[in-house]
Design an enzyme around this catalytic site. Structure first.
Site, PDB file in Angstrom:
ATOM      1  N   LYS A   1     -13.111   0.372 -14.262  1.00  0.00           N
ATOM      2  CA  LYS A   1     -13.533  -0.903 -13.672  1.00  0.00           C
ATOM      3  C   LYS A   1     -14.002  -1.901 -14.744  1.00  0.00           C
ATOM      4  O   LYS A   1     -13.845  -3.111 -14.566  1.00  0.00           O
ATOM      5  CB  LYS A   1     -14.609  -0.657 -12.616  1.00  0.00           C
ATOM      6  CG  LYS A   1     -14.074   0.073 -11.379  1.00  0.00           C
ATOM      7  CD  LYS A   1     -12.962  -0.728 -10.709  1.00  0.00           C
ATOM      8  CE  LYS A   1     -12.494  -0.130  -9.403  1.00  0.00           C
ATOM      9  NZ  LYS A   1     -11.448  -0.936  -8.728  1.00  0.00           N
TER      10      LYS A   1
ATOM     11  N   TYR B   1     -14.377   6.340 -13.827  1.00  0.00           N
ATOM     12  CA  TYR B   1     -14.332   5.208 -12.880  1.00  0.00           C
ATOM     13  C   TYR B   1     -14.953   3.974 -13.530  1.00  0.00           C
ATOM     14  O   TYR B   1     -14.402   2.869 -13.456  1.00  0.00           O
ATOM     15  CB  TYR B   1     -15.079   5.583 -11.597  1.00  0.00           C
ATOM     16  CG  TYR B   1     -15.054   4.506 -10.533  1.00  0.00           C
ATOM     17  CD1 TYR B   1     -13.908   4.284  -9.770  1.00  0.00           C
ATOM     18  CD2 TYR B   1     -16.170   3.705 -10.302  1.00  0.00           C
ATOM     19  CE1 TYR B   1     -13.887   3.287  -8.789  1.00  0.00           C
ATOM     20  CE2 TYR B   1     -16.157   2.718  -9.323  1.00  0.00           C
ATOM     21  CZ  TYR B   1     -15.010   2.515  -8.569  1.00  0.00           C
ATOM     22  OH  TYR B   1     -14.993   1.530  -7.609  1.00  0.00           O
TER      23      TYR B   1
ATOM     24  N   ASP C   1       3.540   1.999  -4.540  1.00  0.00           N
ATOM     25  CA  ASP C   1       2.639   2.862  -5.307  1.00  0.00           C
ATOM     26  C   ASP C   1       2.411   2.159  -6.641  1.00  0.00           C
ATOM     27  O   ASP C   1       3.319   2.071  -7.468  1.00  0.00           O
ATOM     28  CB  ASP C   1       3.274   4.242  -5.513  1.00  0.00           C
ATOM     29  CG  ASP C   1       2.367   5.145  -6.345  1.00  0.00           C
ATOM     30  OD1 ASP C   1       1.318   4.674  -6.845  1.00  0.00           O
ATOM     31  OD2 ASP C   1       2.734   6.321  -6.515  1.00  0.00           O
TER      32      ASP C   1
ATOM     33  N   THR D   1     -16.503   1.194   3.713  1.00  0.00           N
ATOM     34  CA  THR D   1     -15.060   1.393   3.850  1.00  0.00           C
ATOM     35  C   THR D   1     -14.782   2.899   3.842  1.00  0.00           C
ATOM     36  O   THR D   1     -15.646   3.692   3.443  1.00  0.00           O
ATOM     37  CB  THR D   1     -14.295   0.760   2.660  1.00  0.00           C
ATOM     38  OG1 THR D   1     -14.605   1.519   1.482  1.00  0.00           O
ATOM     39  CG2 THR D   1     -14.638  -0.688   2.436  1.00  0.00           C
TER      40      THR D   1
ATOM     41  N   ASN E   1      -6.257  -5.064  -5.479  1.00  0.00           N
ATOM     42  CA  ASN E   1      -7.411  -4.396  -4.870  1.00  0.00           C
ATOM     43  C   ASN E   1      -7.267  -2.870  -4.818  1.00  0.00           C
ATOM     44  O   ASN E   1      -8.273  -2.167  -4.808  1.00  0.00           O
ATOM     45  CB  ASN E   1      -7.578  -4.973  -3.448  1.00  0.00           C
ATOM     46  CG  ASN E   1      -8.355  -4.067  -2.542  1.00  0.00           C
ATOM     47  OD1 ASN E   1      -9.581  -4.026  -2.600  1.00  0.00           O
ATOM     48  ND2 ASN E   1      -7.660  -3.312  -1.698  1.00  0.00           N
TER      49      ASN E   1
ATOM     50  N   ASP F   1       0.864  -1.191   0.000  1.00  0.00           N
ATOM     51  CA  ASP F   1       0.000   0.000   0.000  1.00  0.00           C
ATOM     52  C   ASP F   1       0.896   1.236   0.000  1.00  0.00           C
ATOM     53  O   ASP F   1       2.048   1.185   0.425  1.00  0.00           O
ATOM     54  CB  ASP F   1      -0.898  -0.004   1.257  1.00  0.00           C
ATOM     55  CG  ASP F   1      -2.177   0.794   1.070  1.00  0.00           C
ATOM     56  OD1 ASP F   1      -3.264   0.177   1.085  1.00  0.00           O
ATOM     57  OD2 ASP F   1      -2.101   2.037   0.916  1.00  0.00           O
TER      58      ASP F   1
HETATM   59  N1  LIG Z   1     -16.115   0.273  -0.959  1.00  0.00           N
HETATM   60  C1  LIG Z   1     -16.925   0.123  -1.986  1.00  0.00           C
HETATM   61  O1  LIG Z   1     -18.142   0.369  -1.902  1.00  0.00           O
HETATM   62  C2  LIG Z   1     -16.385  -0.385  -3.291  1.00  0.00           C
HETATM   63  C3  LIG Z   1     -17.312  -0.695  -4.288  1.00  0.00           C
HETATM   64  C4  LIG Z   1     -16.842  -1.183  -5.507  1.00  0.00           C
HETATM   65  C5  LIG Z   1     -15.498  -1.372  -5.714  1.00  0.00           C
HETATM   66  N2  LIG Z   1     -14.618  -1.042  -4.724  1.00  0.00           N
HETATM   67  C6  LIG Z   1     -13.196  -1.257  -5.019  1.00  0.00           C
HETATM   68  O2  LIG Z   1     -12.586  -1.946  -3.955  1.00  0.00           O
HETATM   69  C7  LIG Z   1     -11.206  -1.583  -3.872  1.00  0.00           C
HETATM   70  C8  LIG Z   1     -10.884  -1.224  -2.436  1.00  0.00           C
HETATM   71  O3  LIG Z   1     -11.710  -0.146  -2.065  1.00  0.00           O
HETATM   72  P1  LIG Z   1     -12.007   0.206  -0.542  1.00  0.00           P
HETATM   73  O4  LIG Z   1     -13.409   0.628  -0.509  1.00  0.00           O
HETATM   74  O5  LIG Z   1     -11.533  -0.853   0.355  1.00  0.00           O
HETATM   75  O6  LIG Z   1     -11.107   1.537  -0.432  1.00  0.00           O
HETATM   76  P2  LIG Z   1     -10.114   2.102   0.681  1.00  0.00           P
HETATM   77  O7  LIG Z   1      -9.887   3.519   0.308  1.00  0.00           O
HETATM   78  O8  LIG Z   1     -10.612   1.780   2.040  1.00  0.00           O
HETATM   79  O9  LIG Z   1      -8.789   1.262   0.409  1.00  0.00           O
HETATM   80  C9  LIG Z   1      -8.056   1.415  -0.773  1.00  0.00           C
HETATM   81  C10 LIG Z   1      -6.593   1.230  -0.466  1.00  0.00           C
HETATM   82  O10 LIG Z   1      -5.873   1.352  -1.698  1.00  0.00           O
HETATM   83  C11 LIG Z   1      -4.713   2.107  -1.430  1.00  0.00           C
HETATM   84  N3  LIG Z   1      -4.231   2.744  -2.644  1.00  0.00           N
HETATM   85  C12 LIG Z   1      -4.833   3.711  -3.375  1.00  0.00           C
HETATM   86  N4  LIG Z   1      -4.044   4.090  -4.383  1.00  0.00           N
HETATM   87  C13 LIG Z   1      -2.911   3.349  -4.300  1.00  0.00           C
HETATM   88  C14 LIG Z   1      -1.715   3.295  -5.050  1.00  0.00           C
HETATM   89  N5  LIG Z   1      -1.486   4.110  -6.087  1.00  0.00           N
HETATM   90  N6  LIG Z   1      -0.758   2.405  -4.693  1.00  0.00           N
HETATM   91  C15 LIG Z   1      -0.955   1.593  -3.621  1.00  0.00           C
HETATM   92  N7  LIG Z   1      -2.063   1.615  -2.860  1.00  0.00           N
HETATM   93  C16 LIG Z   1      -3.027   2.492  -3.187  1.00  0.00           C
HETATM   94  C17 LIG Z   1      -5.142   3.125  -0.395  1.00  0.00           C
HETATM   95  O11 LIG Z   1      -4.039   3.679   0.289  1.00  0.00           O
HETATM   96  C18 LIG Z   1      -6.057   2.295   0.491  1.00  0.00           C
HETATM   97  O12 LIG Z   1      -5.336   1.699   1.547  1.00  0.00           O
HETATM   98  C19 LIG Z   1     -11.015  -0.443  -4.877  1.00  0.00           C
HETATM   99  O13 LIG Z   1     -10.419  -0.952  -6.043  1.00  0.00           O
HETATM  100  C20 LIG Z   1     -12.428   0.047  -5.150  1.00  0.00           C
HETATM  101  O14 LIG Z   1     -12.565   0.577  -6.438  1.00  0.00           O
HETATM  102  C21 LIG Z   1     -15.027  -0.558  -3.522  1.00  0.00           C
END
Ligand SMILES: NC(=O)c1ccc[n+]([C@@H]2O[C@H](COP(=O)([O-])OP(=O)(O)OC[C@H]3O[C@@H](n4cnc5c(N)ncnc54)[C@H](O)[C@@H]3O)[C@@H](O)[C@H]2O)c1
Length: 265
Positions: free
Chosen positions: A176, A172, A79, A207, A106, A53
């Site tokens: 996806k 977005y 990153d 989240t 993820n 992360d």
């Molecule tokens: N939460 C939702 O409702 C939801 C719905 C659909 C899809 N998603 C997908 O699930 C995944 C996780 O989302 P979440 O809700 O847990 O989000 P979150 O923000 O809680 O966690 C995302 C993590 O990704 C890390 N991150 C972001 N950019 C980065 C980079 N360039 N390099 C390394 N790490 C990086 C962040 O630091 C964070 O720790 C994402 O891909 C998101 O698109 C989430």
């Protein structure tokens, strides 16, 4: 030992031994939300988890806590927009553990709702470089590391918005949808090499990602978003990711699994 009434030997064996005992699992975006829940679940079932992360504080804190709980965890600052950083994420995992059994791509970010005609090139570059190019770069290095072993499982985290369009969220949505295209194509290419590649498509999940995006509107949104009438928990997505990573999904290749309380249905 857990007992079960089934006579299926595989089920009995799977329940008596932790599913991921000594498996090496790499999770991008593992410091928060769905990635964090996945790291916790896989570690609780015996995996050595590599939490990759860009957030050092949260990532280190999680790895430290898991280690204190006698789980096996390592944080690697990463990153995923940087090819060098992704290369070193995989190199570090290989130097520590010698292989990668499961990889969960993820890490991702959301976007502020905006009309397509008003979005800037910078917004496009940022979102695509994290949500799509980052998954592609990660898969490149993960697959290269898995090929000599002739086995491995990759789960990419797309979204409900990978399966259907969403108003005022074109970039977005494109990112996806792209993740599912990458997943399907790579799944076909690498299944013959023993590497299974699949995706999950979460709906609304509680989240930091959605809390910051929707704020006070979240409870009402959750009630109307899907037939279950509630928001999902990160653990509910983590369970599906874990299943796709596990040997129980040995015949599952190239799927895009909605985990959304029925929203897409
Ligand atoms: N939460 C939702 O409702 C939801 C719905 C659909 C899809 N998603 C997908 O699930 C995944 C996780 O989302 P979440 O809700 O847990 O989000 P979150 O923000 O809680 O966690 C995302 C993590 O990704 C890390 N991150 C972001 N950019 C980065 C980079 N360039 N390099 C390394 N790490 C990086 C962040 O630091 C964070 O720790 C994402 O891909 C998101 O698109 C989430």
């Amino acid at each position: 030992m857990t007992t079960t009434s089934t006579t299926n030997d595989t089920t009995v064996a799977a329940r008596s031994t932790p599913r991921f005992l000594n498996k090496i699992a790499l999770i991008t975006g593992g410091a928060s939300g769905i990635g964090k829940a996945t790291a916790e679940l896989l570690a609780s079932e015996g995996a050595c988890v590599v939490i990759a992360d860009r957030c050092c504080e949260e990532g280190n804190a999680l790895a430290t806590r898991l280690s204190r709980e006698r789980r096996k965890a390592l944080f690697v600052e990463t990153d995923i927009t940087s090819p060098a950083s992704v290369e070193s994420m995989v190199a570090r995992t290989m130097s520590e553990y010698g292989r990668i059994d499961c990889a969960v791509n993820n890490a991702g970010v959301s976007e502020t709702s905006i009309d397509l005609v008003d979005a800037s090139s910078e917004q496009w570059e940022r979102l695509i470089s994290i949500n799509l190019r980052g998954v592609w770069l990660s898969m490149q290095h993960e697959i290269s590391a898995m090929l000599p072993a002739g086995r491995g499982a990759i789960v990419n985290v797309s979204s409900r918005t990978g399966l259907v369009g969403k108003p005022r969220l074109a970039i977005y949505t494109a990112s996806k949808h792209g993740v599912l295209g990458l997943t399907r194509s790579a799944a076909i290419d690498y299944a013959p090499c023993g590497i299974r590649i699949n995706a999950v498509c979460p709906g609304l999940v509680q989240t930091p990602f959605v809390e910051s995006k929707f704020g006070e509107r979240l409870p009402e949104l959750a009630r109307t978003m899907n037939p279950l009438g509630r928001i999902g928990e990160p653990k509910e997505v983590a369970e599906c990711i874990a299943w796709l990573c596990s040997d129980a999904a040995s015949f599952v290749v190239g799927v895009s699994l909605p985990v959304d309380g029925g929203a897409v249905a």
